[in-house]
Design a protein around this motif. Structure first.
Motif, PDB file in Angstrom:
ATOM      1  N   SER A  28      -0.697  10.303   0.117  1.00 11.21           N
ATOM      2  CA  SER A  28      -0.352  10.631   1.487  1.00 11.21           C
ATOM      3  C   SER A  28       1.098  10.240   1.724  1.00 11.21           C
ATOM      4  N   CYS A  30       3.992   8.169   3.884  1.00 11.70           N
ATOM      5  CA  CYS A  30       4.207   7.000   4.733  1.00 11.70           C
ATOM      6  C   CYS A  30       4.814   7.488   6.048  1.00 11.70           C
ATOM      7  N   ARG A  36       5.963   9.020  -0.640  1.00 13.49           N
ATOM      8  CA  ARG A  36       4.585   9.260  -1.056  1.00 13.49           C
ATOM      9  C   ARG A  36       3.943   7.934  -1.427  1.00 13.49           C
ATOM     10  N   PRO A  39      -3.352   6.333  -0.325  1.00  8.43           N
ATOM     11  CA  PRO A  39      -3.955   6.080   0.989  1.00  8.43           C
ATOM     12  C   PRO A  39      -4.601   4.696   1.055  1.00  8.43           C
ATOM     13  N   HIS A  40      -4.600   4.100   2.249  1.00  8.15           N
ATOM     14  CA  HIS A  40      -5.196   2.790   2.526  1.00  8.15           C
ATOM     15  C   HIS A  40      -4.507   1.667   1.757  1.00  8.15           C
ATOM     16  N   CYS A  43       2.920   0.625   1.825  1.00  2.00           N
ATOM     17  CA  CYS A  43       3.962   1.420   1.181  1.00  2.00           C
ATOM     18  C   CYS A  43       4.790   0.516   0.269  1.00  2.00           C
ATOM     19  N   TYR A  49       2.100  -1.054   6.673  1.00  2.00           N
ATOM     20  CA  TYR A  49       0.747  -0.509   6.645  1.00  2.00           C
ATOM     21  C   TYR A  49       0.237  -0.490   8.074  1.00  2.00           C
TER      22      TYR A  49
END
Length: 61
Positions: A28, A30, A36, A39-40, A43, A49
């Motif tokens: 996903s 940021c 890029r 997910p979860h 970054c 987050y």
């Protein structure tokens, strides 16, 4: 241990192996730095987050 009596055809082997492929990683973006990321997870570039800084990131100078 039983051994096969006859050889399997190429078509039958290919049908069995049709599910042995790799799937692309779901990444996903940021919302802060648009890098890029998985997910979860926080970054790697900006350390954020869910809109807050959770990881201290070293800046390259």
């Amino acid at each position: 241990m039983p051994n096969p009596k006859r050889r399997h055809s190429k078509q039958r082997t290919a049908k069995r192996r049709s599910h042995d492929f790799l799937t692309p990683t779901g990444v996903s973006e940021c919302p802060n730095c648009h890098e890029r990321k998985l997910p979860h997870r926080a970054c790697k570039k900006c350390g954020e987050y869910k809109g807050r800084a959770v990881v201290a990131v070293k800046t390259a100078e």
